[in-house]
Design a protein around this motif. Structure first.
Motif, PDB file in Angstrom:
ATOM      1  N   ALA A  50       0.702  -1.317   0.244  1.00 31.41           N
ATOM      2  CA  ALA A  50      -0.013  -0.151  -0.078  1.00 31.41           C
ATOM      3  C   ALA A  50       0.525   1.437   0.145  1.00 31.41           C
ATOM      4  CB  ALA A  50      -0.635   0.366   0.749  1.00 31.41           C
ATOM      5  N   HIS A  51       0.504   2.108  -0.769  1.00 35.22           N
ATOM      6  CA  HIS A  51       0.850   3.255  -1.102  1.00 35.22           C
ATOM      7  C   HIS A  51       1.078   4.393   0.487  1.00 35.22           C
ATOM      8  CE1 HIS A  51       3.045   7.167  -3.383  1.00 35.22           C
ATOM      9  NE2 HIS A  51       2.035   7.907  -2.759  1.00 35.22           N
ATOM     10  N   SER A  52       0.071   4.526   1.263  1.00 36.18           N
ATOM     11  CA  SER A  52       0.199   5.065   2.207  1.00 36.18           C
ATOM     12  C   SER A  52       1.050   5.214   3.165  1.00 36.18           C
ATOM     13  CB  SER A  52      -1.368   4.927   2.384  1.00 36.18           C
ATOM     14  OG  SER A  52      -2.108   3.620   3.208  1.00 36.18           O
ATOM     15  N   VAL A  53       1.220   3.383   3.432  1.00 33.89           N
ATOM     16  CA  VAL A  53       1.903   2.421   4.419  1.00 33.89           C
ATOM     17  C   VAL A  53       3.856   2.963   4.034  1.00 33.89           C
ATOM     18  CG1 VAL A  53       2.946   1.002   5.276  1.00 33.89           C
ATOM     19  CG2 VAL A  53       0.734   0.532   4.699  1.00 33.89           C
ATOM     20  N   TYR A  54       3.707   2.618   3.224  1.00 35.35           N
ATOM     21  CA  TYR A  54       5.083   3.417   2.287  1.00 35.35           C
ATOM     22  C   TYR A  54       5.336   5.438   2.977  1.00 35.35           C
ATOM     23  CZ  TYR A  54       6.798  -0.450  -0.628  1.00 35.35           C
ATOM     24  OH  TYR A  54       7.450  -1.538  -0.622  1.00 35.35           O
ATOM     25  N   VAL A  55       4.415   5.600   2.384  1.00 34.80           N
ATOM     26  CA  VAL A  55       4.232   7.424   2.759  1.00 34.80           C
ATOM     27  C   VAL A  55       4.424   7.670   4.105  1.00 34.80           C
ATOM     28  CG1 VAL A  55       3.031   9.776   2.422  1.00 34.80           C
ATOM     29  CG2 VAL A  55       3.326   8.337   0.095  1.00 34.80           C
ATOM     30  N   GLY A  56       3.650   6.791   5.345  1.00 30.67           N
ATOM     31  CA  GLY A  56       3.502   7.310   6.199  1.00 30.67           C
ATOM     32  C   GLY A  56       4.477   6.652   7.171  1.00 30.67           C
ATOM     33  N   THR A  57       5.211   5.886   6.973  1.00 26.49           N
ATOM     34  CA  THR A  57       6.699   5.465   7.261  1.00 26.49           C
ATOM     35  C   THR A  57       7.434   6.412   6.968  1.00 26.49           C
ATOM     36  OG1 THR A  57       5.725   2.736   7.031  1.00 26.49           O
ATOM     37  CG2 THR A  57       7.967   3.860   7.429  1.00 26.49           C
ATOM     38  N   MET A  58       7.645   6.493   5.597  1.00 28.16           N
ATOM     39  CA  MET A  58       8.891   7.774   5.422  1.00 28.16           C
ATOM     40  C   MET A  58       8.842   8.968   6.379  1.00 28.16           C
ATOM     41  SD  MET A  58      10.849   5.486   4.015  1.00 28.16           S
ATOM     42  CE  MET A  58      11.966   6.729   3.322  1.00 28.16           C
ATOM     43  N   ILE A  59       7.432   9.493   6.268  1.00 27.90           N
ATOM     44  CA  ILE A  59       7.091  10.909   6.597  1.00 27.90           C
ATOM     45  C   ILE A  59       7.608  10.868   7.834  1.00 27.90           C
ATOM     46  CG2 ILE A  59       5.430  12.333   7.547  1.00 27.90           C
ATOM     47  CD1 ILE A  59       3.731  12.602   5.071  1.00 27.90           C
ATOM     48  N   GLY A  60       7.372   9.893   8.827  1.00 28.21           N
ATOM     49  CA  GLY A  60       7.692   9.290  10.194  1.00 28.21           C
ATOM     50  C   GLY A  60       9.159   9.693  10.229  1.00 28.21           C
ATOM     51  N   THR A  61       9.888   8.799   9.623  1.00 28.85           N
ATOM     52  CA  THR A  61      11.713   8.205   9.349  1.00 28.85           C
ATOM     53  C   THR A  61      11.492   9.527   8.821  1.00 28.85           C
ATOM     54  OG1 THR A  61      10.838   6.160   9.093  1.00 28.85           O
ATOM     55  CG2 THR A  61      13.472   7.173   8.819  1.00 28.85           C
ATOM     56  N   ALA A  62      12.074  10.252   8.042  1.00 29.37           N
ATOM     57  CA  ALA A  62      12.114  11.258   7.601  1.00 29.37           C
ATOM     58  C   ALA A  62      12.080  12.368   8.334  1.00 29.37           C
ATOM     59  CB  ALA A  62      12.434  11.721   6.726  1.00 29.37           C
ATOM     60  N   LEU A  63      11.487  12.495   9.510  1.00 34.24           N
ATOM     61  CA  LEU A  63      11.172  14.057  10.460  1.00 34.24           C
ATOM     62  C   LEU A  63      11.929  13.752  11.496  1.00 34.24           C
ATOM     63  CD1 LEU A  63       7.264  14.648   9.960  1.00 34.24           C
ATOM     64  CD2 LEU A  63       8.888  15.916   9.279  1.00 34.24           C
ATOM     65  N   ILE A  64      12.529  12.390  11.858  1.00 37.77           N
ATOM     66  CA  ILE A  64      13.092  11.885  13.177  1.00 37.77           C
ATOM     67  C   ILE A  64      14.372  12.260  12.648  1.00 37.77           C
ATOM     68  CG2 ILE A  64      13.936  11.353  14.796  1.00 37.77           C
ATOM     69  CD1 ILE A  64      11.431  12.553  15.045  1.00 37.77           C
ATOM     70  N   ALA A  65      15.107  11.507  11.497  1.00 41.36           N
ATOM     71  CA  ALA A  65      16.307  11.639  10.595  1.00 41.36           C
ATOM     72  C   ALA A  65      16.221  12.770  10.702  1.00 41.36           C
ATOM     73  CB  ALA A  65      16.286  10.724   9.023  1.00 41.36           C
ATOM     74  N   ILE A  66      15.758  14.198  10.004  1.00 41.17           N
ATOM     75  CA  ILE A  66      16.663  15.429  10.086  1.00 41.17           C
ATOM     76  C   ILE A  66      16.856  16.089  11.447  1.00 41.17           C
ATOM     77  CG2 ILE A  66      15.851  17.315   9.704  1.00 41.17           C
ATOM     78  CD1 ILE A  66      13.784  16.023   7.215  1.00 41.17           C
ATOM     79  N   LEU A  67      16.004  15.422  12.453  1.00 39.50           N
ATOM     80  CA  LEU A  67      16.380  16.443  13.932  1.00 39.50           C
ATOM     81  C   LEU A  67      17.469  15.569  13.957  1.00 39.50           C
ATOM     82  CD1 LEU A  67      12.715  16.390  15.520  1.00 39.50           C
ATOM     83  CD2 LEU A  67      14.562  18.252  14.413  1.00 39.50           C
ATOM     84  N   ASP A  68      18.429  13.883  13.647  1.00 38.25           N
ATOM     85  CA  ASP A  68      19.407  13.997  14.322  1.00 38.25           C
ATOM     86  C   ASP A  68      20.139  13.898  13.631  1.00 38.25           C
ATOM     87  OD1 ASP A  68      18.090  11.520  16.035  1.00 38.25           O
ATOM     88  OD2 ASP A  68      17.317   9.992  14.405  1.00 38.25           O
TER      89      ASP A  68
END
Length: 124
Positions: A50-68
């Motif tokens: 499902a496309h929405s799973v990819y999008v949701g996971t990547m948004i959650g990961t990328a936001l914290i990765a930017i902060l790290d």
């Protein structure tokens, strides 16, 4: 021969530290995203790709990765830790795991909701 040895010592001791200090924030951003994509690819059969799973996971990961990455570059470290320290594993640099899972769950819920809604509209 002596000149090359001397250049090797200079590059190893001085320039390598500079290169690694510049590359480290970039890697702190890219590694969680790469690991998340690999995990999504291996688990795709569980959520049907499902496309929405990819999008949701990547948004959650990328936001914290930017902060790290910002923390690794010594930009607003205390403010970021104070604001986002409530996220489990955030202080140790692994908060992207929790937010990625949360994004995957939200994306999975949205994918199931859209499937149910589309099946209702087809049956009417």
């Amino acid at each position: 021969m002596f000149v090359f040895s001397l250049l090797g010592v200079v590059f190893t001791n001085f320039l390598l530290k500079k290169i690694l200090s510049m590359a480290s924030p970039v890697l702190m951003f890219l590694y969680p995203i790469a690991i998340t994509l690999i995990i999504l690819i291996f688990t795709e059969k569980w959520f049907g790709g499902a496309h929405s799973v990819y999008v949701g996971t990547m948004i959650g990961t990328a936001l914290i990765a930017i902060l790290d990455a910002l923390k690794d570059a010594n930009i607003m470290v205390e403010q970021i830790n104070y604001t986002f320290g409530f996220i489990p594993l955030f202080i140790s640099g692994a908060g992207w795991i929790i937010t990625g899972l949360l994004g995957a769950i939200i994306g999975y819920i949205f994918s199931n909701k859209s499937v149910v809604q589309s099946s209702k509209s087809v049956s009417n």
